[in-house]
Design a protein around this motif. Structure first.
Motif: not given
Length: 121
Positions: A2-29
């Motif tokens: 049986p399926v027991i849950g979802i471990h994670h969700v993966q989304l795609a992002a363009p090369p070089g976007s890590e700083d934008l992602l950090r500012a949003f997912y850590a900083g805003v969310l």
């Protein structure tokens, strides 16, 4: 098996976007960035974790943002989150079409659609 849950969700992002992602997912969310295993860290991207949620942002060379597909993220204070998103310059799109929940949509800084839901009541 049986399926027991979802471990994670993966989304795609363009090369070089890590700083934008950090500012949003850590900083805003307010999620916490978690270290990627060294073999995977070499590929770029970033992983984030919060209470009951883990999001992996992977680098995709031919990136196109998810416009329809999206994670549905449960929140405790939709109005507060919407204010934080707006304060950070993100458009918030309210929607009342999901029975039992208040919800809105917003895009991450690379254009992926995110749905935020708060139980009504």
């Amino acid at each position: 098996m049986p399926v027991i849950g979802i471990h994670h969700v993966q989304l795609a992002a363009p090369p070089g976007s890590e700083d934008l992602l950090r500012a949003f997912y850590a900083g805003v969310l307010g999620l916490t960035e978690v270290p990627k295993p060294p073999e995977l860290a070499a590929r770029g991207g970033a992983w984030f974790r919060g209470s009951g949620i883990e999001l992996h942002l992977g680098i995709e060379q031919e990136f196109r943002p998810a416009r329809k597909a999206h994670p549905g993220i449960l929140v405790a204070d939709l109005d507060g989150l919407a204010g934080r998103l707006r304060g950070a310059g993100h458009q918030v799109r309210p929607d009342d079409l999901f029975p039992g929940y208040r919800r809105c949509y917003a895009d991450d800084p690379v254009g992926n659609r995110l749905e935020f839901l708060e139980p009504a009541g």
